[in-house]
Design a protein around this motif. Sequence first.
Motif, PDB file in Angstrom:
ATOM      1  N   LEU A 161       6.147 -49.680  34.086  1.00 32.86           N
ATOM      2  CA  LEU A 161       4.698 -49.530  34.063  1.00 32.86           C
ATOM      3  C   LEU A 161       4.076 -50.375  32.951  1.00 32.86           C
ATOM      4  CD1 LEU A 161       2.128 -48.208  35.145  1.00 32.86           C
ATOM      5  CD2 LEU A 161       2.565 -46.267  33.613  1.00 32.86           C
ATOM      6  N   ARG A 162       4.686 -50.373  31.781  1.00 30.52           N
ATOM      7  CA  ARG A 162       4.142 -51.170  30.667  1.00 30.52           C
ATOM      8  C   ARG A 162       4.031 -52.642  31.053  1.00 30.52           C
ATOM      9  NH1 ARG A 162       6.452 -54.284  26.864  1.00 30.52           N
ATOM     10  NH2 ARG A 162       8.562 -53.532  27.305  1.00 30.52           N
ATOM     11  N   ARG A 163       5.064 -53.178  31.667  1.00 33.00           N
ATOM     12  CA  ARG A 163       5.030 -54.597  32.039  1.00 33.00           C
ATOM     13  C   ARG A 163       3.999 -54.872  33.127  1.00 33.00           C
ATOM     14  NH1 ARG A 163      11.583 -55.799  32.090  1.00 33.00           N
ATOM     15  NH2 ARG A 163      11.838 -55.856  29.807  1.00 33.00           N
ATOM     16  N   ILE A 164       3.861 -53.955  34.062  1.00 32.33           N
ATOM     17  CA  ILE A 164       2.834 -54.106  35.097  1.00 32.33           C
ATOM     18  C   ILE A 164       1.448 -54.123  34.466  1.00 32.33           C
ATOM     19  CG2 ILE A 164       1.642 -52.802  36.916  1.00 32.33           C
ATOM     20  CD1 ILE A 164       4.429 -52.088  38.010  1.00 32.33           C
ATOM     21  N   LEU A 165       1.199 -53.215  33.529  1.00 30.42           N
ATOM     22  CA  LEU A 165      -0.111 -53.141  32.883  1.00 30.42           C
ATOM     23  C   LEU A 165      -0.381 -54.382  32.044  1.00 30.42           C
ATOM     24  CD1 LEU A 165      -0.075 -49.391  31.789  1.00 30.42           C
ATOM     25  CD2 LEU A 165      -1.273 -50.404  33.748  1.00 30.42           C
ATOM     26  N   GLU A 166       0.638 -54.895  31.398  1.00 29.10           N
ATOM     27  CA  GLU A 166       0.464 -56.101  30.591  1.00 29.10           C
ATOM     28  C   GLU A 166       0.256 -57.331  31.473  1.00 29.10           C
ATOM     29  OE1 GLU A 166       3.138 -54.561  26.783  1.00 29.10           O
ATOM     30  OE2 GLU A 166       3.942 -56.101  28.136  1.00 29.10           O
ATOM     31  N   ALA A 167       0.889 -57.343  32.642  1.00 32.13           N
ATOM     32  CA  ALA A 167       0.789 -58.505  33.519  1.00 32.13           C
ATOM     33  C   ALA A 167      -0.534 -58.574  34.262  1.00 32.13           C
ATOM     34  CB  ALA A 167       1.942 -58.504  34.525  1.00 32.13           C
ATOM     35  N   GLY A 168      -1.078 -57.425  34.643  1.00 29.03           N
ATOM     36  CA  GLY A 168      -2.238 -57.456  35.532  1.00 29.03           C
ATOM     37  C   GLY A 168      -3.440 -56.643  35.153  1.00 29.03           C
ATOM     38  N   TYR A 169      -3.353 -55.853  34.057  1.00 31.73           N
ATOM     39  CA  TYR A 169      -4.448 -54.926  33.768  1.00 31.73           C
ATOM     40  C   TYR A 169      -4.934 -55.008  32.324  1.00 31.73           C
ATOM     41  CZ  TYR A 169      -3.270 -53.190  38.345  1.00 31.73           C
ATOM     42  OH  TYR A 169      -3.036 -53.111  39.706  1.00 31.73           O
ATOM     43  N   GLY A 170      -4.531 -56.025  31.606  1.00 34.71           N
ATOM     44  CA  GLY A 170      -5.072 -56.258  30.287  1.00 34.71           C
ATOM     45  C   GLY A 170      -4.511 -55.405  29.179  1.00 34.71           C
ATOM     46  N   ALA A 171      -3.375 -54.756  29.382  1.00 31.28           N
ATOM     47  CA  ALA A 171      -2.777 -53.947  28.317  1.00 31.28           C
ATOM     48  C   ALA A 171      -2.228 -54.846  27.227  1.00 31.28           C
ATOM     49  CB  ALA A 171      -1.668 -53.060  28.879  1.00 31.28           C
ATOM     50  N   GLY A 172      -2.592 -54.552  25.990  1.00 36.53           N
ATOM     51  CA  GLY A 172      -2.126 -55.337  24.864  1.00 36.53           C
ATOM     52  C   GLY A 172      -0.921 -54.730  24.188  1.00 36.53           C
ATOM     53  N   ALA A 173      -0.576 -55.282  23.032  1.00 30.23           N
ATOM     54  CA  ALA A 173       0.628 -54.867  22.313  1.00 30.23           C
ATOM     55  C   ALA A 173       0.365 -53.772  21.282  1.00 30.23           C
ATOM     56  CB  ALA A 173       1.253 -56.071  21.619  1.00 30.23           C
ATOM     57  N   SER A 174      -0.898 -53.400  21.061  1.00 35.38           N
ATOM     58  CA  SER A 174      -1.222 -52.314  20.139  1.00 35.38           C
ATOM     59  C   SER A 174      -1.299 -51.022  20.934  1.00 35.38           C
ATOM     60  CB  SER A 174      -2.554 -52.581  19.433  1.00 35.38           C
ATOM     61  OG  SER A 174      -2.473 -53.732  18.623  1.00 35.38           O
ATOM     62  N   ARG A 175      -0.356 -50.117  20.698  1.00 39.84           N
ATOM     63  CA  ARG A 175      -0.238 -48.919  21.520  1.00 39.84           C
ATOM     64  C   ARG A 175      -0.144 -47.669  20.658  1.00 39.84           C
ATOM     65  NH1 ARG A 175       4.025 -52.071  22.392  1.00 39.84           N
ATOM     66  NH2 ARG A 175       3.826 -53.679  24.012  1.00 39.84           N
ATOM     67  N   ALA A 176      -0.784 -46.593  21.144  1.00 40.70           N
ATOM     68  CA  ALA A 176      -0.597 -45.255  20.590  1.00 40.70           C
ATOM     69  C   ALA A 176      -0.251 -44.332  21.743  1.00 40.70           C
ATOM     70  CB  ALA A 176      -1.854 -44.781  19.871  1.00 40.70           C
ATOM     71  N   VAL A 177       0.384 -43.206  21.423  1.00 42.81           N
ATOM     72  CA  VAL A 177       0.799 -42.271  22.463  1.00 42.81           C
ATOM     73  C   VAL A 177       0.529 -40.850  22.005  1.00 42.81           C
ATOM     74  CG1 VAL A 177       3.204 -42.217  21.618  1.00 42.81           C
ATOM     75  CG2 VAL A 177       2.704 -41.609  24.010  1.00 42.81           C
ATOM     76  N   ALA A 178       0.045 -40.022  22.929  1.00 43.49           N
ATOM     77  CA  ALA A 178      -0.237 -38.623  22.634  1.00 43.49           C
ATOM     78  C   ALA A 178       0.054 -37.791  23.877  1.00 43.49           C
ATOM     79  CB  ALA A 178      -1.695 -38.435  22.203  1.00 43.49           C
ATOM     80  N   GLY A 179       0.343 -36.515  23.680  1.00 39.68           N
ATOM     81  CA  GLY A 179       0.610 -35.667  24.826  1.00 39.68           C
ATOM     82  C   GLY A 179       0.568 -34.206  24.459  1.00 39.68           C
ATOM     83  N   LEU A 180       0.451 -33.377  25.475  1.00 37.17           N
ATOM     84  CA  LEU A 180       0.418 -31.933  25.291  1.00 37.17           C
ATOM     85  C   LEU A 180       1.700 -31.308  25.815  1.00 37.17           C
ATOM     86  CD1 LEU A 180      -0.241 -30.120  28.171  1.00 37.17           C
ATOM     87  CD2 LEU A 180      -2.207 -31.654  28.051  1.00 37.17           C
ATOM     88  N   SER A 181       2.234 -30.384  25.068  1.00 34.86           N
ATOM     89  CA  SER A 181       3.385 -29.580  25.443  1.00 34.86           C
ATOM     90  C   SER A 181       4.576 -30.435  25.853  1.00 34.86           C
ATOM     91  CB  SER A 181       2.973 -28.603  26.535  1.00 34.86           C
ATOM     92  OG  SER A 181       3.808 -27.491  26.483  1.00 34.86           O
TER      93      SER A 181
END
Length: 342
Positions: A161-181
């Motif tokens: 998914l990361r590579r798909i987002l970087e290839a076609g959806y403008g995802a950059g290299a600065s990432r944060a992650v959060a989640g519940l439970s």
Amino acid sequence: MPATDPRPAVPGPAMATRRAFLAGAGLTAAASLTALRPGTARAATARTGAARVVAENRLSPRVLDLTVDSPALATTAMARLLLPAGWTPQPRRTWPVLYLLHGAEDDYTSWTRSTDVEALTRNADVLVVMPSGGQLGFYSDWWNHGAGGPPRWETFHLTELRRILEAGYGAGASRAVAGLSMGGFGAMSYAGRNPGLFRAAAAYSGVVHTTYQGARGPAFVQEFLIKDGYDPTALWGDYQLNAGVWASHNPYDLAVALAGIPLFVSSGNGTPGPLDPPGTPPSLAIEELIGEMNTAFVRCLRQAGANVTADLYGPGTHNWPYWERGLHRSFSLLMKAIGIDA
């Protein structure tokens, strides 16, 4: 039964208490529009290796759902994107990324369904990614008794998914992650297992110590796998015989690896708190244990020298109002880490 599902053909019993675990209340059907056919727009171009987007569904100017054909899962999976205002695919333009991970018995729609994340991020120049994580996928490549193979959720999220987002959806290299439970487990486990991939991580009522008090933590995790019809040792194996596999995914055991980035950790203690309606029963079996896990986790992080902001707020149940508040309280920390003034 899909190839990614390591359950027997007959699923386990559904229980309201289990569904409350790691998920919260109030699942509603997601609105949808006609999906783009595979081969149109970015569905044709956003392919990386064998993983590919097979459908896009633009629900609103900022909400875009992707259906991804994933070899790591041996099936398709969904990801919801919350786009920056004015987003259009541009070959040379990228945006910082915030991954938001859902809880167990829930799905990729949960954050937009149950929180104000769309309003919260309206003026933030950030791409928010909310992927499917499986009903009880635990954000892991399943061990499957040493055989590996699907479901490989970590590979799906952090490689395909990361590579798909970087290839076609403008995802950059600065990432944060959060989640519940369960997603809080995923956020901390992913950040600890992949140093340098994320610049900050946050967990709200996260299952952050899966081997807490010897057998108590493993029993807590495996009980829900069993009740949902899964082989409880297919995830990470037997917690004693395969202790190394458990430790390699356990946020508590990854404290040193997490010490290099800003962290936010929040949880309650299971007794009804200020965000619970009058008459709310205690959720002691869920949030009480999770509160203990988080207290131990924060102590371990501080011993490791981590930069952790702890919001161990006491009274509060395992439910959405606290997780939305946690997102608000951690938002500036997450945004600052990826270069956004929020």
